[in-house]
Design an enzyme around this catalytic site. Structure first.
Site, PDB file in Angstrom:
ATOM      1  N   ILE A 147      -7.340  -0.730   1.430  1.00 52.97           N
ATOM      2  CA  ILE A 147      -7.709   0.423   2.344  1.00 52.97           C
ATOM      3  C   ILE A 147      -7.234   1.594   1.959  1.00 52.97           C
ATOM      4  CG2 ILE A 147      -7.683   1.705   4.668  1.00 52.97           C
ATOM      5  CD1 ILE A 147      -7.023  -1.464   5.788  1.00 52.97           C
ATOM      6  N   ARG A 148      -7.907   2.649   1.178  1.00 52.90           N
ATOM      7  CA  ARG A 148      -7.369   3.714   0.508  1.00 52.90           C
ATOM      8  C   ARG A 148      -6.270   3.385  -0.539  1.00 52.90           C
ATOM      9  NH1 ARG A 148      -4.875   7.772   3.512  1.00 52.90           N
ATOM     10  NH2 ARG A 148      -4.583   6.155   5.101  1.00 52.90           N
ATOM     11  N   ARG A 206      -2.499   7.343  -6.288  1.00 45.64           N
ATOM     12  CA  ARG A 206      -2.728   7.264  -4.863  1.00 45.64           C
ATOM     13  C   ARG A 206      -4.327   7.314  -4.818  1.00 45.64           C
ATOM     14  NH1 ARG A 206      -0.216  11.598  -1.381  1.00 45.64           N
ATOM     15  NH2 ARG A 206      -1.027  10.712   0.103  1.00 45.64           N
ATOM     16  N   GLU A 215      -0.799  -8.093   5.109  1.00 38.47           N
ATOM     17  CA  GLU A 215      -0.675  -8.519   6.574  1.00 38.47           C
ATOM     18  C   GLU A 215      -1.852  -8.322   7.344  1.00 38.47           C
ATOM     19  OE1 GLU A 215      -0.290  -5.617   5.176  1.00 38.47           O
ATOM     20  OE2 GLU A 215      -0.715  -4.151   6.320  1.00 38.47           O
ATOM     21  N   CYS A 233       0.755  -1.237  -0.010  1.00 35.60           N
ATOM     22  CA  CYS A 233      -0.173   0.112  -0.085  1.00 35.60           C
ATOM     23  C   CYS A 233       0.939   1.229  -0.015  1.00 35.60           C
ATOM     24  CB  CYS A 233      -0.867  -0.007   0.993  1.00 35.60           C
ATOM     25  SG  CYS A 233      -2.369   0.877   0.915  1.00 35.60           S
ATOM     26  N   HIS A 263      -3.319  -5.026   1.440  1.00 33.21           N
ATOM     27  CA  HIS A 263      -2.584  -5.466   2.754  1.00 33.21           C
ATOM     28  C   HIS A 263      -2.638  -6.797   3.088  1.00 33.21           C
ATOM     29  CE1 HIS A 263      -2.343  -1.100   4.328  1.00 33.21           C
ATOM     30  NE2 HIS A 263      -3.251  -0.994   3.448  1.00 33.21           N
TER      31      HIS A 263
HETATM   32  N1  GLN Z   1      -3.585   6.321   0.703  1.00 39.79           N
HETATM   33  C1  GLN Z   1      -2.534   6.090   1.552  1.00 39.79           C
HETATM   34  C2  GLN Z   1      -1.266   6.918   0.914  1.00 39.79           C
HETATM   35  O1  GLN Z   1      -1.257   7.498  -0.144  1.00 39.79           O
HETATM   36  C3  GLN Z   1      -2.073   4.796   1.515  1.00 39.79           C
HETATM   37  C4  GLN Z   1      -3.083   3.785   2.238  1.00 39.79           C
HETATM   38  C5  GLN Z   1      -2.626   2.521   3.157  1.00 39.79           C
HETATM   39  O2  GLN Z   1      -1.288   2.320   3.061  1.00 39.79           O
HETATM   40  N2  GLN Z   1      -3.392   2.129   3.702  1.00 39.79           N
HETATM   41  O3  GLN Z   1      -0.047   6.909   1.524  1.00 39.79           O
END
Ligand code: GLN
Length: 206
Positions: free
Chosen positions: A148-149, A119, A186, A87, A184
């Site tokens: 997640i994002r 991103r 993990e 991520c 992720h």
């Molecule tokens: N959106 C985050 C970033 O740009 C990354 C999100 C994450 O690691 N869960 O850093």
């Protein structure tokens, strides 16, 4: 080599989860390895493989740039140390990073992997989701992808192998001993991505 050691860059982000996942992966593989928090240049130079966790890439980039671990990690990568970026970690590996709203984001990155990453490509925190992924490199069983994002891999260079796609979007890739995932691993109970890193480490240093 002495006991194989995986480091987890521990300046910010999802650190503990990677530590337990790596320990579990060692156990499942029957390898006597250790896992170490990495916060300083000395610690970067003492591990045989490194994980850059998820978190906030801007913060992680800035902190690692200030304490010079960013430069040290880059050097270790050039010297052949295997690395897994998840991520925000993938964002730090990429050669170019942008955001749909802001355009290219001026943030310190390693810039070592020939991928362009967008991103927050799947929306913000509330749009987090899980998806079953096909990752042929690690076997036929699908992998539970936790997003997640999450970033998306929008372009890959000729030396990059796409390891997994979500629909048409690349979400995991490998270039030599660098692996980046938009999701992720993990946060699951599936250690196969961590095992990939451990195997690369053993191939490199044993
Ligand atoms: N959106 C985050 C970033 O740009 C990354 C999100 C994450 O690691 N869960 O850093």
């Amino acid at each position: 080599m002495k006991k194989p050691t995986i480091g987890v860059l521990a300046l910010q982000g999802a650190i503990e989860e990677h530590i337990s996942m790596t320990k579990l992966a060692f156990k499942e593989m029957g390898v006597e390895g250790s896992v170490q928090l990495v916060k300083t240049v000395g610690e970067v130079n003492a591990v045989h493989g490194l994980i850059i966790p998820g978190g906030e890439s801007t913060v992680m980039g800035r902190l690692s740039s200030v304490n010079q671990t960013l430069q040290a990690v880059k050097q270790r990568i050039y010297d052949g140390m295997p690395i897994l970026g998840t991520c925000a970690g993938l964002i730090l590996l990429a050669r170019k990073v942008y955001d749909r709203v802001l355009g290219e984001t001026p943030q310190p990155i390693l810039g070592v992997m020939d991928v362009v990453v967008e991103r927050n490509a799947f929306g913000r925190q509330k749009e987090s989701f899980e998806a079953e992924l096909e990752i042929p490199t690690i076997g036929d069983k699908k992998f539970p992808g936790v997003f997640i994002r999450a970033p998306a891999i929008r372009e890959v260079g000729p030396q990059v192998k796409v390891l997994s796609k979500l629909g048409k979007i690349a979400v995991a890739a490998q270039q030599g001993k660098m692996i980046g995932t938009a999701f992720h691993p993990e946060l699951t109970e599936d250690t196969r991505i961590h095992q990939l890193l451990i195997n690369m480490m053993m191939d490199t240093y044993l």
